[in-house]
Motif scaffolding. Structure first.
Motif, mmCIF file in Angstrom:
data_model
loop_
_atom_site.group_PDB
_atom_site.id
_atom_site.type_symbol
_atom_site.label_atom_id
_atom_site.label_comp_id
_atom_site.label_asym_id
_atom_site.label_seq_id
_atom_site.Cartn_x
_atom_site.Cartn_y
_atom_site.Cartn_z
ATOM 1 N N VAL A 9 0.737 -1.225 -0.129
ATOM 2 C CA VAL A 9 0.173 0.134 0.237
ATOM 3 C C VAL A 9 0.999 1.185 -0.045
ATOM 4 O O VAL A 9 1.659 1.528 0.919
ATOM 5 C CB VAL A 9 -1.053 -0.070 1.149
ATOM 6 N N ILE A 10 0.589 2.255 -0.959
ATOM 7 C CA ILE A 10 1.201 3.279 -1.184
ATOM 8 C C ILE A 10 0.287 4.432 -0.663
ATOM 9 O O ILE A 10 -0.841 4.419 -0.993
ATOM 10 C CB ILE A 10 1.764 3.684 -2.602
ATOM 11 N N GLY A 11 0.745 5.039 0.583
ATOM 12 C CA GLY A 11 -0.049 6.405 0.759
ATOM 13 C C GLY A 11 0.402 7.474 0.123
ATOM 14 O O GLY A 11 1.616 7.908 0.214
ATOM 15 N N LEU A 12 -0.364 8.182 -0.662
ATOM 16 C CA LEU A 12 0.075 9.281 -1.725
ATOM 17 C C LEU A 12 -0.845 10.692 -0.914
ATOM 18 O O LEU A 12 -1.828 10.795 -0.779
ATOM 19 C CB LEU A 12 -0.414 9.238 -2.979
ATOM 20 N N ILE A 113 -1.751 -1.035 -3.790
ATOM 21 C CA ILE A 113 -2.811 -0.181 -3.724
ATOM 22 C C ILE A 113 -2.166 1.057 -3.516
ATOM 23 O O ILE A 113 -1.149 1.429 -2.812
ATOM 24 C CB ILE A 113 -3.837 -0.611 -2.575
ATOM 25 N N VAL A 114 -2.865 2.084 -4.277
ATOM 26 C CA VAL A 114 -2.337 3.708 -3.771
ATOM 27 C C VAL A 114 -3.420 4.198 -3.339
ATOM 28 O O VAL A 114 -4.582 4.191 -3.913
ATOM 29 C CB VAL A 114 -1.743 4.200 -5.055
ATOM 30 N N ILE A 115 -3.333 4.898 -2.117
ATOM 31 C CA ILE A 115 -4.687 5.675 -1.472
ATOM 32 C C ILE A 115 -3.963 7.220 -1.607
ATOM 33 O O ILE A 115 -3.172 7.658 -0.615
ATOM 34 C CB ILE A 115 -4.638 5.164 -0.097
ATOM 35 N N GLU A 116 -4.583 8.195 -2.083
ATOM 36 C CA GLU A 116 -4.667 9.462 -2.166
ATOM 37 C C GLU A 116 -5.355 10.158 -1.094
ATOM 38 O O GLU A 116 -6.504 10.148 -1.134
ATOM 39 C CB GLU A 116 -4.881 9.897 -3.449
ATOM 40 N N ALA A 117 -4.724 10.746 -0.022
ATOM 41 C CA ALA A 117 -5.432 11.317 0.977
ATOM 42 C C ALA A 117 -4.601 12.610 1.281
ATOM 43 O O ALA A 117 -3.416 12.582 1.652
ATOM 44 C CB ALA A 117 -5.523 10.498 2.172
ATOM 45 N N ILE A 118 -5.270 13.807 1.137
ATOM 46 C CA ILE A 118 -4.612 14.997 1.565
ATOM 47 C C ILE A 118 -4.097 15.194 2.886
ATOM 48 O O ILE A 118 -3.276 15.688 3.592
ATOM 49 C CB ILE A 118 -5.475 16.117 1.064
ATOM 50 N N LYS A 119 -5.263 14.310 3.937
ATOM 51 C CA LYS A 119 -4.836 14.436 5.381
ATOM 52 C C LYS A 119 -4.341 13.043 5.875
ATOM 53 O O LYS A 119 -4.316 12.409 6.854
ATOM 54 C CB LYS A 119 -6.186 14.342 6.140
ATOM 55 N N CYS A 129 0.414 2.009 5.809
ATOM 56 C CA CYS A 129 0.859 1.970 4.565
ATOM 57 C C CYS A 129 2.372 1.402 4.448
ATOM 58 O O CYS A 129 2.952 1.692 5.732
ATOM 59 C CB CYS A 129 0.732 3.426 3.923
ATOM 60 N N ASP A 130 2.731 0.783 3.434
ATOM 61 C CA ASP A 130 4.110 0.432 3.215
ATOM 62 C C ASP A 130 5.214 1.571 2.927
ATOM 63 O O ASP A 130 6.236 1.474 3.294
ATOM 64 C CB ASP A 130 4.074 -0.731 2.310
ATOM 65 N N SER A 131 4.433 2.595 2.126
ATOM 66 C CA SER A 131 5.382 3.379 1.767
ATOM 67 C C SER A 131 4.525 4.919 1.539
ATOM 68 O O SER A 131 3.437 4.770 1.274
ATOM 69 C CB SER A 131 5.997 3.221 0.159
ATOM 70 N N ILE A 132 5.419 6.017 1.900
ATOM 71 C CA ILE A 132 4.613 7.350 1.687
ATOM 72 C C ILE A 132 5.074 8.067 0.542
ATOM 73 O O ILE A 132 6.441 8.355 0.691
ATOM 74 C CB ILE A 132 4.890 7.993 3.085
#
Length: 377
Positions: A9-12, A113-119, A129-132
Motif C-alpha cells: 500500500v502506497i499512501g499518496l 494499492i495507492v491511497i490518495e489522501a490530503i490528510k 501504508c508500506d510507503s509514503i
C-alpha cells in the motif's frame, strides 16, 4: 508490512494542487489500484449516506442546495476559513472514509494499492501504508492551478492553500517525493522510477498485466501506454478533426487511460476512459470508417467494462457522438440505455454525467454493480 495482508500500500499525499491525482493516475497505468479518499469523503456526505445528517445537524440546513444535497462550495468556504469547523467536519466524515477504504482494499484483486489522501499523515492511515509518497509543487504553481482549473478567485485559492499543513512536514515524512513542476514526461519518469523501487515481485506481474492484449473477433484490444502517444495523437487528429500531438496525449494520460483497437497489427480505433469516484466515464471514441463500427464499438466497450469491474466501478457512462449514438441496438445488447444526468439518481453518478466532454454527445448508462460503497441508508 501494511495493515492489509498480501497488499503493498502506497499512501499518496501532498498539499492542494500539487498534482496528487495525476501521480495516482500514473500509478494506475503501471498496475496499481487507486483510491481517492477525498472523493469518498464527498460520497459519505451525499443525501442519505451516513455522514449527511450529522454534517447538516452541526453546520445547519443553509449548506443545502435546492435538491437538499450538501453544497460543497458553501461548506468549503466555511470550514477552510475556520480550523475548528474543519476539525468537526473531519471527525464526522473520516471514520466512514476509513471504513470505505478498508472495504475497497480488501475487495481489490490488485497487489499494489495507492491511497490518495490530503490528510494522510494527520490520522492513522499513514501507519497502515508500506510507503509514503508526496507530490510537491511550488506555492505559485498551486495558486495558478487552483485559479485556472478550479476557477477559484485568488483570495479563495490562497485561503485553501493556507488551510493546509506545511508542505515541508509532508516532504520530511516521505519515502518518495515526486516534484510536479515540469512536463508530464518528466513527471512520468519520476513515477516510473518510484514504482521501480517497490520491493515486491508481484509488481512486475501487475505492470505486465496492464498492457495485455485481448483478441475479440477480428480485432485485438490492448491497454495504451505513454509510449503510444504519437500513434494515439495521429488517430485522434485524423478521425476527430482535432489537433493533437504526442505532448497533448501525454498530458491526457494524467487523467485517463486508453484502449487501442487494432486489426492486422494496425491501429484502427481507440477509447479514452477513466474511473473516478467509482464511476467510469468514456469520453473519447474513434474508429476508422472503413471497418465495422458496431463490432469495433462492442470490442472497446467490453474491454472498458472488464477493466472497470476490476477497479470496482459502480456505473459506466458513455458519451457518444452522432456516429456511435446511432448504434443504439448494439448498445442495448450490451446493456446500455440512453439517459439524462438527472435521471441517474445517485449524486456521484449525476456529477460524473454532468461533466460532459466539450463536443456534442449523447449519454448512455449501465450499472455495473449493485453493492455500492457508502450506499444510502
Amino acid at each position: 508490512m501494511s495493515h492489509w495482508p498480501d497488499k503493498y500500500v502506497i499512501g499518496l499525499t501532498g498539499n492542494i494542487a500539487t498534482g496528487k491525482s495525476v501521480v495516482r493516475k500514473m500509478l494506475e497505468h503501471l498496475g496499481a489500484y487507486s483510491i481517492d479518499a477525498d472523493s469518498l469523503a464527498n460520497r459519505a456526505m451525499a443525501k442519505g449516506a451516513p455522514a449527511y445528517q450529522p454534517v447538516v445537524d452541526i453546520f445547519g440546513s443553509w449548506i443545502l442546495d435546492t435538491g437538499k444535497e450538501i453544497d460543497r462550495k458553501k461548506l468549503g468556504q466555511l470550514v477552510f476559513g475556520a480550523p475548528d469547523a474543519l476539525r468537526q467536519l473531519e471527525e464526522i466524515v473520516h471514520p466512514y472514509v476509513g471504513q470505505a477504504i478498508d472495504l475497497l482494499v480488501k475487495r481489490s484483486k490488485h497487489d499494489v494499492i495507492v491511497i490518495e489522501a490530503i490528510k494522510l499523515l494527520e490520522g492513522d492511515l499513514a501507519s497502515k501504508c508500506d510507503s509514503i509518497w508526496v507530490a510537491n509543487a511550488s506555492r505559485s504553481l498551486q495558486l495558478t492551478r487552483l485559479m485556472e482549473k478550479q476557477k477559484l478567485s485568488e483570495a479563495d485559492a490562497k485561503q485553501r492553500i493556507q488551510a493546509q499543513g506545511a508542505q515541508k512536514d509532508k516532504i520530511d515524512a516521505a519515502n518518495i517525493v515526486i516534484n510536479n513542476t515540469g512536463s508530464f514526461e518528466d513527471l512520468w519518469k519520476q513515477v516510473v522510477a518510484g514504482w521501480g523501487e517497490i520491493a515486491l515481485d508481484s509488481t512486475d506481474n501487475a505492470a505486465t498485466e496492464i498492457v495485455r492484449e485481448t483478441k475479440r473477433g477480428d480485432f485485438s484490444v490492448q491497454r495504451g501506454h505513454p509510449r503510444n502517444s504519437e500513434g494515439i495523437a495521429e488517430l485522434m487528429t485524423r478521425l476527430g478533426k482535432i489537433k493533437m500531438d504526442a505532448g497533448d496525449v501525454m498530458a491526457a494520460f494524467g487523467e485517463k487511460a486508453f484502449f487501442l483497437l487494432q486489426m492486422d497489427g494496425k491501429l484502427v480505433g481507440l477509447a479514452g476512459w477513466q474511473v473516478e469516484n467509482l464511476v467510469t466515464r468514456t469520453t473519447d471514441l474513434y474508429i476508422n470508417g472503413d471497418i465495422s463500427s458496431d463490432e469495433g464499438l462492442k470490442a472497446l466497450v467490453e474491454e472498458i467494462e472488464k477493466a472497470s469491474k476490476s477497479l470496482q466501478s459502480e456505473a459506466s457512462l458513455l458519451f457518444l457522438n452522432t456516429q456511435f449514438a446511432a448504434e443504439e441496438a448494439v448498445l442495448k445488447n450490451l446493456g446500455y440505455e440512453k439517459r439524462t444526468p438527472r435521471s441517474l439518481g445517485i449524486q456521484a453518478w449525476q456529477e460524473a454525467a454532468e461533466e460532459k466532454p466539450d463536443t456534442e454527445s449523447t449519454l448512455f448508462f449501465k450499472q455495473l454493480r449493485i453493492d455500492r460503497v457508502l450506499r444510502p441508508i
